[in-house]
Design an enzyme around this catalytic site. Structure first.
Site, short mmCIF file in Angstrom:
data_model
loop_
_atom_site.label_atom_id
_atom_site.label_comp_id
_atom_site.label_asym_id
_atom_site.label_seq_id
_atom_site.Cartn_x
_atom_site.Cartn_y
_atom_site.Cartn_z
N ASP A 53 -17.68 33.59 42.72
CA ASP A 53 -17.26 32.08 42.59
C ASP A 53 -18.15 31.44 41.67
OD1 ASP A 53 -16.96 29.27 42.96
OD2 ASP A 53 -17.01 29.42 45.23
N CYS A 97 -13.89 24.32 50.45
CA CYS A 97 -14.15 23.62 49.02
C CYS A 97 -14.74 22.58 49.48
CB CYS A 97 -12.92 23.53 48.49
SG CYS A 97 -12.78 22.69 46.72
N HIS A 113 -13.91 31.66 44.65
CA HIS A 113 -13.69 30.38 45.14
C HIS A 113 -12.29 30.23 45.48
CE1 HIS A 113 -14.93 26.45 45.94
NE2 HIS A 113 -13.89 26.00 45.55
#
Length: 223
Positions: free
Chosen positions: A165, A118, A192
């Site tokens: 995502d 991330c 994600h």
């Protein structure tokens, strides 16, 4: 398996980190770069996993510059809070300085790689471009990389993204691939955060495949 340690940055600031040690002689070092949620249970578990693979893994608490001991969960409130820290309060050049201090710590155990998730995936990309003594790096769903693709990685780098995502559209992934055709970019049928088994977006098949590829990458470059 792990323990809390303190690392001193170049400006004298001391920040905490989680260090996991292997049972046998280390194969090298792995810097595990946190998401926007701090060095929480999941990141500690990731570090423990790399230690089981034979590496000394250190996860630096990069939010210590803002406030010591930040650990968040995955609620909407946690997400907003973490984004505020990462995108609003954190100074990126200073953060890279702290990451460099972590790499310096790990070089005592051999060649050093980095892996980040991330926001940590974004920092992993910047680390591959900016840091010294780092041998290779693997980034997972790093949002914001597309905004810094003019910076060129100086070491071997691989990147992992999910095709579902919403935070990182595939059009951005294609821009990254076009800008750096020598960087392997893997795309998974996943959302994600697919590597995090504490989140609803966890995808076991994608996580295991990405981990296998990352371990092979580290084995190639850190041995």
């Amino acid at each position: 398996m792990g323990e809390k340690i303190t690392i001193r940055s170049a400006d004298g600031f001391e920040f905490s980190a989680y260090r996991a040690m292997p049972n046998n002689a280390p194969k090298g070092g792995i810097m595990v770069i946190q998401e926007i949620f701090g060095v929480n249970q999941h990141i500690r578990e990731v570090a423990d996993g790399y230690a089981r693979e034979g590496y000394v893994a250190i996860a630096p608490a990069i939010f210590d510059r803002i406030k010591k001991g930040i650990e968040l969960g995955y609620t909407d409130t946690d997400m907003s809070q973490g984004l505020g820290y990462a995108r609003g309060e954190l100074d990126i050049p200073t953060t890279l300085q702290d990451l460099q201090a972590c790499v310096n710590e790990l070089t005592a155990y051999g060649k050093t790689g980095a892996v980040g998730y991330c926001f940590g995936g974004f920092l992993t990309y910047l680390s591959a471009c900016e840091l010294t003594q780092l041998t290779c790096a693997a980034g997972y769903y790093g949002g914001g990389i597309v905004d810094v693709i003019d910076r060129k990685p100086q070491i071997p780098l691989i990147l992992h993204f999910g095709d579902k995502d919403a935070h990182i559209p595939l059009s951005d992934v294609e821009k990254i691939k076009a800008a750096h055709p020598d960087v392997p970019v893997y795309i998974y049928q996943a959302d994600h955060g697919f590597n995090c088994d504490h989140r609803a977006s966890y995808d076991k098949a994608a996580a295991e495949l990405a981990y296998t590829r990352t371990l092979a990458f580290f084995a190639k470059h850190l041995q």
